[in-house]
Structures are given as C-alpha cells and as structure tokens.
Scaffold this active site. Structure first.
Site, PDB file in Angstrom:
ATOM      1  NE  ARG A   1      -9.485  -3.587   2.520  1.00 53.80           N
ATOM      2  CZ  ARG A   1     -10.142  -4.744   2.633  1.00 53.80           C
ATOM      3  NH1 ARG A   1      -9.508  -5.859   2.907  1.00 53.80           N
ATOM      4  NH2 ARG A   1     -11.447  -4.793   2.436  1.00 53.80           N
TER       5      ARG A   1
ATOM      6  CG  HIS B   1       3.974   7.234   0.577  1.00 55.87           C
ATOM      7  ND1 HIS B   1       5.253   6.864   0.227  1.00 55.87           N
ATOM      8  CD2 HIS B   1       3.982   7.314   1.933  1.00 55.87           C
ATOM      9  CE1 HIS B   1       5.989   6.734   1.316  1.00 55.87           C
ATOM     10  NE2 HIS B   1       5.248   7.006   2.360  1.00 55.87           N
TER      11      HIS B   1
ATOM     12  CE1 TYR C   1       2.734   3.530   2.496  1.00 59.09           C
ATOM     13  CE2 TYR C   1       0.906   3.088   1.013  1.00 59.09           C
ATOM     14  CZ  TYR C   1       1.391   3.259   2.291  1.00 59.09           C
ATOM     15  OH  TYR C   1       0.553   3.160   3.356  1.00 59.09           O
TER      16      TYR C   1
ATOM     17  NE  ARG D   1     -17.262   7.736   9.216  1.00 55.44           N
ATOM     18  CZ  ARG D   1     -17.080   6.518   8.711  1.00 55.44           C
ATOM     19  NH1 ARG D   1     -16.233   6.367   7.703  1.00 55.44           N
ATOM     20  NH2 ARG D   1     -17.709   5.471   9.191  1.00 55.44           N
TER      21      ARG D   1
END
Length: 599
Positions: free
Chosen positions: A483, A347, A286, A576
């Site tokens: 993002r 990460h 990452y 969610r």
C-alpha cells in the site's frame, strides 16, 4: 559496502558506489568516483597523482559537471594521500573508512542556489517550498544555499516569505525549535519577478544570485513549476542568462512530458538544444514515495521473494490508483490530458517497470534505469480491447449531491475525456510471459488509495481446498499487498487454521504497518527527489529513452480513443467505477483485489 552521509541529514536509499581507474606513471589522471545521496558525496573526484606526490596542496576536486570545487587537505605526514583515499573508499571496514577523515572537503567554497520558476503557483506553495524547508529542518541542505522564487506575479521578498510561511510545518518529533528554524529558512528565501521568456529578466535573476553566491563556486538548480508549453522558453532564457559559470546547472521538469510520442519527442529535442541529458531531471513524484522506493529492497534483499518473482508463481499483478474526489473546478487542465496520460502512462507505468525489472548490475542510477527501459521495450502496445474507460456522473449520497464531470464549469459539456481507465498489459519476456499486469486509475471513486497487489498461483492439488472459507479460488491464494498511500503498509495474505477442534481454514494477514512499526514520520516524495537533484542522484528521475518507450506503449491507444471518440462508460460519483472494469479482469480470470469483502 561503506556509506558516507551527513552526521545530521539521514541517509536515504540511494546507493554508494565507488570505482577507481588510473593510467600508468605518465601523470595521467586517476579517477575516483563517489555517488551517494548524502550531501558530502554525489561527486566525481579527479585527483592528479603526480600533483599529489609533488605538491600535496594542489590536489583538486572536480564536481560532476567539471567545475573545480575544493582542495583536499591530505593526512598530515602521509605523502601517499591519493592511495589512502583509494583504499578508504574501496574498503568497507570501519578502520579504512576512518582514513578519509583527513580529507577535508571545504564546503565553504561552494553554494547551491535553488530557483523555483512558477513560485506563485499551487505546486510551489503546497509541495516545493514545504519540501525545501523540511530538508533544511533535517540539515540536509548545504551550509551555503539560497532559494529564489521566480514568477510573473509582482511580489516583494517579504510577501513571498509570508506566502511560503503559511504552508510550512515541522516534523512531529522536532517541534521545539520549529519557529526558529522557520525564520532562518525564510531569511534564505528571496523573490524575483519576471517573464518566463525574457532573457533580460533572467539576467537580472543571475545578478541577484551572484550577489548571494559571493564569489563561491556557484551550483544552480531550477525547478520548472510551470505549464509544459513554456518549458523551452524558460530553459532557453535560464541557460543563456542565468546558468552557473563555474559550477553545475540542473533543471527539474514536472510532468506532463507531452501528450504523446510526437509532442514528448519535440519537448525533449527542445530541452536538449540548451541542456545536456544529465542536466535534465524529469520528476515523477510517485518514484519518491517510500513504498515505491522500497520495492527493490523488498525484492532484492529478501530471499523469500526473489525466487517467487516470476510467471511460475505469480498469477497476476494489479496496480491500483483511486481518488475519492473529482476535478472540482480544475477540469480545464485535466480535460486536456485525461486519466490515462495523467496517471497511467507515468505513475503506474513507472511502478510497473520497477516491479518487473531484472536485477540491475548495481544500484547506480544508469544500471537501474537500463533495466527499467528493457521492461518497457518488452511490453506489448496497448490494444483497445484490453482497455475500459469511464467518466463519473452526478450522484446523491447521504443527502449530498456530488456533481458529474461534465457539470464542472471548466469542462466542455460534450467531453468524452476519461476520468477512469482500466487496462491489461503484458510483458513479453521469459520472466513475465503470459502474466497480466492490470492497471486501474480513476477519480471520484469510493476511496483514496494507491497500491500494488500481487496475486500468487493456487497450490497444486491443495489438500485443504475444501476446508477453506468459501469456495472461490481467489480466496485460497496468497496475496502480497504494497500500500503506497495512504497509511503505508506491506501485508501478505496467507491461509491459516482457525483455532478450535475442527479443521477450518481462514485467510489471515501478516502485516507490516509503517505507522505502528516506525515512529519517524515518512518524508514527502518531493523531499527525497529535491535532495537527489541537489546531489546529482538520477536514479529516481526519468531518462529520455525511458520516456520514449513509455509513450510508445500508450500513444496508439490514445490516438484510437480520440479518433473514434469512444464514449466512456458512466459510473456514479463515489462508486467503485464502471462495471466494464470487472469484465476486463474476468477476461483474464482475475478479480480486482480491492473489491473483495476482506477489503
């Protein structure tokens, strides 16, 4: 500041830095240190000034790990070649940079051998070999290189090439010579079958590597794409039987780096029996993501952001990771670690440290990693009250039934391993005191995303508060969203007047969409990290003290969860996540940014 890079390989964001130190006239060594991500740099060059004056042909270049690499050919007629080199490096002007053209570092005298240990595994096939080919395709690998696959599977060179060729792709903008490049790359790939704990098998590998190295300065990189329980065996055998005799030897270690502080420390101790710290490259892919690497650029090279980067203006920071699929037959590995160890402790925590660190002294790897460690050591250990865990269950949607976590045949039926976790973390320092950093990570959620959301404070005494669309305070605050994946973008939400005669405000977005702005395809994270490892750039790799600090935050929580056998809250596949995550955010007067109507 001057940057020196290959004319073919694009320069990445690693820093170029230089320093020069020398003793008096006694003939002591003057040190010139160059660090760059280009393949013509990432070296420490040790030049004897006495030799430079008396014998221009005896100038010696030493690689980072001490091996003699090449000779420097001085500019014709210039008896002060070392001073010219010094002046050229320390100055950023183009004229002075041109002075370096007379110094020909003969790369023909060195070679790089890359051994993928665990070559038959999924990670090697899907990520490592394609990343190496991409680097070759972009002319980022040295002129002389060899790639060896090493694993227990019986395989020939041709069978390895056939396996690797199925996963190789070319850049979108350079397909015209794709087949030719693939064939050239595959001819550099070879295979050695052997056990991971066999010195004899690694000695055989060493013999094959030396045959390809053909007497050149031999630099060797080992990528351990194997389970962590056999890291030390492989390192012991590679170190004793297959390390370079006259160049550098480096080892890339894949996560997980243990399960807690104790196992991580034991792994580090075991590795350091055979390797020095600067030979160990702990990879977190990452950190190689384009938007993660852009964090420091966004903050430190844009005046509008750095003054706002503190508790005075930022209300909360959210780090969100979600996958829209479950374990799907691979629950055996996941059940041993869980979502907290798999995603949050590495990460997301690494991203948090990069986001929150103070301005480093320079872009040198050690300066950046020093600041990250300071952040981690300033954080409070996680408390169970500030954590919510969940586990997905079976759900039918659109006529399709998706299995629950414990319905995976590789997972124990009574498993309480979390597939979802949300946590509130705090940094007890002057910049971030009181600001909640909310983490959320989960599998089998409604979408796939990884992003950083920065929610700013409300405007005091906002004149236009009543004119905003809706009445919720969260709709009137600015928000910066980074993002990371997929569809990389940076966007800032601002309040804006809706066109018309009335005074009605709406929230609009200033959007930097990478696919629309940049035509070039974004490199895979493994490409950047492999290139950095070849060139000795450690900025995006994890240091041992950094790893210790990270585990110290999560180990008490993990032990408490396991000792108390805390039952995770169930949530439907494709939802969610558990409701408890929203209550956790509300506890700190925060709403998750990815669940708003705008998103």
């Amino acid at each position: 500041m001057a940057t020196f890079s290959s004319p073919h390989c694009p320069s990445s964001s690693s820093s170029f830095y230089s320093s020069y130190s020398s003793e008096s006239r006694n003939g002591n060594l003057g040190l010139v240190k160059i660090s760059s991500i280009s393949k013509k740099s990432a070296q420490k060059i040790s030049v004897s000034k006495r030799q430079a004056r008396n014998n221009p042909n005896s100038n010696v270049v030493r690689m980072q790990d001490g091996a003699v690499a090449t000779k420097i050919t001085p500019v014709e007629g210039d008896i002060k070649s070392v001073e010219t080199l010094k002046d050229g490096i320390l100055s950023a002007t183009s004229q002075e940079s041109n002075d370096l053209s007379g110094f020909d570092v003969k790369k023909d005298e060195s070679t790089v051998s890359i051994t993928v240990v665990g070559a038959s595994g999924d990670l090697a096939k899907k990520k490592i070999f394609p990343a190496l080919f991409a680097l070759y395709y972009e002319d980022c690998l040295p002129k002389h290189f060899t790639i060896y696959g090493y694993s227990r599977s019986k395989m020939t060179d041709d069978e390895l090439r056939t396996m690797v060729s199925k996963t190789l792709t070319c850049r979108i903008d350079k397909r015209e010579n794709c087949g030719e490049k693939m064939e050239e790359f595959l001819q550099r790939c070879f295979y050695q079958s052997g056990q991971y704990d066999s010195r004899d098998h690694f000695a055989e590998l060493d013999k094959n590597l030396r045959r390809h190295e053909a007497g050149k300065i031999a630099n060797r990189l080992f990528y351990l794409s194997i389970p962590p329980n056999i890291f030390i065996d492989a390192v012991r055998c590679a170190s004793s039987s297959a390390s370079s005799a006259n160049g550098w030897t480096r080892v890339i270690v894949e996560k997980p780096f243990g399960r807690d502080s104790e196992s991580s420390a034991a792994l580090t101790k075991g590795l350091k029996q055979y390797l020095k710290e600067d030979q160990i490259f702990r990879i977190d892919h990452y950190l190689g993501k384009e938007l993660v690497e852009n964090l420091s650029v966004l903050r430190f090279s844009n005046l509008i952001f750095e003054p706002l980067w503190s508790r005075q203006y930022i209300r909360n920071v959210q780090l969100i990771f979600s996958e829209d699929f479950g374990t799907e037959g691979r629950g055996g590995y996941f059940d041993h670690y869980g979502i907290i160890r798999d995603i949050m402790q590495n990460h997301l925590l690494q991203i948090l440290a990069l986001f929150a660190m103070e301005t480093p002294v320079s872009l040198d790897a050690e300066d950046i990693r020093n600041e990250k460690v300071k952040v981690l050591r300033s954080m409070r250990p996680l408390q169970l009250d500030d954590v919510v865990v969940g586990q997905y269950q079976s759900h039918t949607r659109g006529g399709v039934t998706y299995p629950g976590y414990t319905e995976d045949k590789t997972v124990p039926k009574d498993s309480v391993t979390p597939t979802f976790a949300a946590a509130a973390l705090f940094i007890d320092n002057a910049r971030w005191d009181g600001v909640p950093f909310l983490m959320k990570a989960g599998k089998a959620l409604h979408n796939r995303r990884a992003e950083i959301r920065v929610q700013f404070r409300h405007v005091p005494g906002n004149l236009y508060g009543r004119n905003l669309h809706g009445t919720k305070l969260d709709q009137s605050t600015n928000e910066l969203v980074i993002r990371v994946q997929p569809d990389e973008a940076i966007y800032l939400k601002i309040n804006n007047k809706v066109p018309g005669l009335g005074m009605r405000l709406d929230r609009s977005t200033l959007n930097l969409h990478y696919a629309a702005r940049y035509a070039k395809e974004i490199p895979d994270a493994y490409e950047r990290l492999l290139l950095d490892a070849v060139e000795g750039e450690r900025r995006l790799f994890i240091r041992s003290d950094e790893l210790d600090a990270a585990w110290s935050l999560f180990t008490p929580l993990l032990k408490e969860l396991e000792q108390k056998k805390v039952n995770p809250e169930n949530y439907p596949y494709g939802s969610r996540g558990p409701v408890g995550a929203h209550y956790l955010a509300a506890k700190y007067n925060v709403q998750w940014g990815d669940v708003s109507l705008e998103e």
